[in-house]
Structure formats: structure tokens, C-alpha cells
Design a protein around this motif. Structure first.
Motif, short mmCIF file in Angstrom:
data_model
loop_
_atom_site.label_atom_id
_atom_site.label_comp_id
_atom_site.label_asym_id
_atom_site.label_seq_id
_atom_site.Cartn_x
_atom_site.Cartn_y
_atom_site.Cartn_z
N ILE A 13 3.23 -32.86 -17.95
CA ILE A 13 1.39 -32.28 -17.82
C ILE A 13 1.86 -31.78 -16.79
CG2 ILE A 13 -0.16 -33.09 -17.98
CD1 ILE A 13 0.16 -35.79 -18.72
N ALA A 68 -1.13 -30.09 -15.06
CA ALA A 68 -1.84 -29.91 -14.74
C ALA A 68 -3.19 -29.76 -13.92
CB ALA A 68 -2.40 -31.88 -14.93
N PRO A 128 -6.18 -33.27 -18.46
CA PRO A 128 -5.39 -33.83 -17.75
C PRO A 128 -5.14 -35.25 -18.30
CG PRO A 128 -5.50 -32.37 -16.34
CD PRO A 128 -6.94 -32.63 -17.12
N GLY A 129 -6.33 -36.29 -18.04
CA GLY A 129 -5.97 -37.94 -17.83
C GLY A 129 -5.62 -38.32 -18.55
N ALA A 141 -2.68 -37.82 -20.72
CA ALA A 141 -1.70 -38.72 -20.02
C ALA A 141 -1.65 -40.11 -20.89
CB ALA A 141 -1.95 -38.75 -18.45
N GLU A 142 -2.87 -40.50 -20.87
CA GLU A 142 -2.74 -41.96 -21.83
C GLU A 142 -1.97 -41.29 -23.01
OE1 GLU A 142 -7.41 -42.06 -22.72
OE2 GLU A 142 -8.25 -42.52 -20.50
N PRO A 191 4.40 -40.03 -18.80
CA PRO A 191 4.76 -38.98 -18.53
C PRO A 191 4.65 -38.35 -16.30
CG PRO A 191 1.95 -39.24 -18.25
CD PRO A 191 3.21 -40.21 -18.92
N VAL A 248 3.49 -35.56 -13.62
CA VAL A 248 2.57 -34.99 -13.36
C VAL A 248 2.83 -33.95 -12.76
CG1 VAL A 248 0.22 -34.96 -13.04
CG2 VAL A 248 1.36 -36.51 -14.14
N ILE A 280 -5.82 -37.24 -11.49
CA ILE A 280 -4.92 -38.50 -11.58
C ILE A 280 -3.50 -37.68 -10.89
CG2 ILE A 280 -5.10 -39.42 -14.01
CD1 ILE A 280 -3.14 -37.11 -14.84
N ALA A 320 -0.03 -36.67 -9.11
CA ALA A 320 0.74 -35.49 -8.93
C ALA A 320 0.95 -35.17 -8.55
CB ALA A 320 0.02 -34.74 -10.00
#
Length: 265
Positions: A6, A8, A14-15, A18-19, A24, A26, A36, A38
Motif C-alpha cells: 500500500i 498510503a 489506508p487502514g 489494509a484490513e 501488506p 505499507v 497506520i 508505514a
């Protein structure tokens, strides 16, 4: 094992992406940290980032979150990224869509598949219909007028939103973004011809020729709060082309503010 990365930006997106992914990686542009964890990078060292992604078995990349155009520092370019400077400068002198298309092209040249957020989280893209509230006939006319305006300005790569009240365009989204547009609309509410008439509609849509794998317009609770401050009647958007973030909170905020939310066919 192939992995997804990602790239981001700021905000909740982004979160949410990611879920939906399995572990992933980041990465975030320096100065635009997401909510989140990164690894940060600078655009002046893009090639080392691409190499690091390849070494980490990344095969797919998704861009998620808000960023603004960074200021490039010439002395910070590494020799290999420096060869991309003409492409960077040419792209950044165009609109956002042109710059992002060039960025996608560079990632694809390194062998990465670039996926859109809607491919990872299709649940964030509502289908057509009124989600809450009820747009009046005047509101529907204003939304249609706004869609006509963006269909004309979209190819100029200006922005993805506008505010229309009683058939008149009160504000058009440009480089400063949606919040600045709505602040402007709030300052000029008095320009509506009939003070007791339709309050106006915020309308958002992708640009007609936009690569939808990156920078899809988004609506969330903050958008509702900003539209409410501008005393608009509601928010409409092109169904299938706009991300609805935190659906439950966004609908609740719209209901509390008395705004409608409507995804147009």
C-alpha cells in the motif's frame, strides 16, 4: 510468496484497505503519514523504493489516502531516480490526473500490478440509490446540473467536485481540495437567488478519462460536516465511482444534519 504493498496517504482509507489484505507492506510519502504504521520514503528516492519492493516480493501495489504535491529537493535525488526528473517535472506541470498516470506508469515499468482501491474493497463503492434523506425535485435538478459541469471541466483535469444551488455553480473544486471548495461555498451562501429556495448540492465524480486505479473521490463523515456548515441540502455522487468511507458514521452524520446522501445512476 507475492505480496501487496500500500502506498498510503493521510486519512482513514489506508487502514480500510489494509484490513482486507494479508500482511501488506505499507509505505508513505514523507510528510503524509497515514494512521497506520508505514515506512516513509521521498519521491527523490523513488527508484530505491521500487527496488526494495521488488526485493520484498511485492507484485501488486494499491494507492490509498490523501497526499499533496511534494516539493522536490534537487540535491536529494539519487543518480537513478534523477533520470526520471524530466518525467516528474512534465507530469507535475499537468493536472493531478496526468501526474498520477505517470506515477502508475513508472510502477508498472518495474513489473508491479497497480490495483484500484475498489478492487480491494468493493464494499466501499455504493451502487445507485438514495442512502438517506430524500432529495427534492430542485435538489435533483441541481445534482444533474453539477454532473453536467463536471463532465465539461473534468477533461481539463481541474477537480472532482462542485457545488450547485438553484442551477448556479457556487464553487468548483480545484487544487486546494474539497474542504476549501466547501468553505468557499459557505462564505457565499448569500449568492443563491432565492433565500428560501433550494439550498444546494455537493456533487462528486471521477474525471471522465481518469484512471480509476488511483485518486477516486471519497466521501466520509468530515465531508458531511463540511457540507452541513455550508448549509447544503445534501451530497450526491456518481454511483460506482466514489468511495464512501465509514458508511455507518457517514450516514449517521447525514441523518443528524438533515442532509441526503444520493448515489446517482
Amino acid at each position: 510468496m507475492s505480496r501487496t504493498a500500500i502506498v498510503a496517504g493521510q486519512g482513514a482509507l489506508p487502514g480500510l484497505v489494509a484490513e482486507a489484505l494479508d500482511a501488506p507492506l505499507v509505505y508513505a510519502l514523507d510528510g503524509f503519514a497515514p494512521a497506520i504504521p508505514a515506512q516513509t520514503f521521498r519521491l527523490e528516492r523513488l527508484v530505491p523504493l521500487l527496488d526494495a519492493m521488488a526485493d520484498s516480493d511485492v507484485s501488486r501495489v494499491v494507492f490509498a489516502g490523501a497526499v499533496r504535491r511534494p516539493r522536490l529537493e534537487p540535491e536529494m535525488f539519487d543518480p537513478r531516480t534523477a533520470t526520471l526528473v524530466p518525467r516528474f517535472l512534465g507530469a507535475m506541470q499537468s493536472g493531478d490526473d496526468g501526474a498520477l498516470r505517470e506515477l502508475i506508469s513508472i510502477f508498472e515499468e518495474w513489473g508491479f500490478e497497480v490495483a484500484g482501491v475498489d478492487a480491494i474493497r468493493p464494499d466501499l463503492v455504493p451502487g445507485p440509490g438514495v442512502l438517506t434523506g430524500e432529495p427534492s425535485a430542485a435538489d435533483r435538478a441541481d445534482a444533474a446540473r453539477a454532473a453536467e459541469i463536471l463532465a465539461v471541466t473534468g477533461p481539463l483535469d481541474i477537480g472532482q467536485g462542485c457545488v450547485v444551488a438553484q442551477g448556479l455553480c457556487l464553487a468548483l473544486e480545484t487544487l486546494p481540495g474539497t474542504e476549501a471548495m466547501l468553505d468557499f461555498a459557505a462564505l457565499h451562501q448569500g449568492l443563491r437567488p432565492d433565500a428560501r429556495g433550494a439550498k444546494g448540492v455537493l456533487y462528486k465524480a471521477p474525471k471522465p478519462a481518469q484512471d480509476r486505479r488511483i485518486d477516486l473521490p471519497a466521501i466520509g463523515p468530515d465531508t458531511v460536516a463540511q457540507a452541513a456548515r455550508a448549509e447544503l441540502a445534501g451530497i450526491a455522487w456518481a454511483a460506482g465511482g466514489v468511495l464512501l468511507l465509514d458508511r455507518k458514521a457517514t450516514l449517521a452524520a447525514a441523518e443528524d444534519a438533515g442532509l441526503f446522501l444520493w448515489a446517482l445512476e
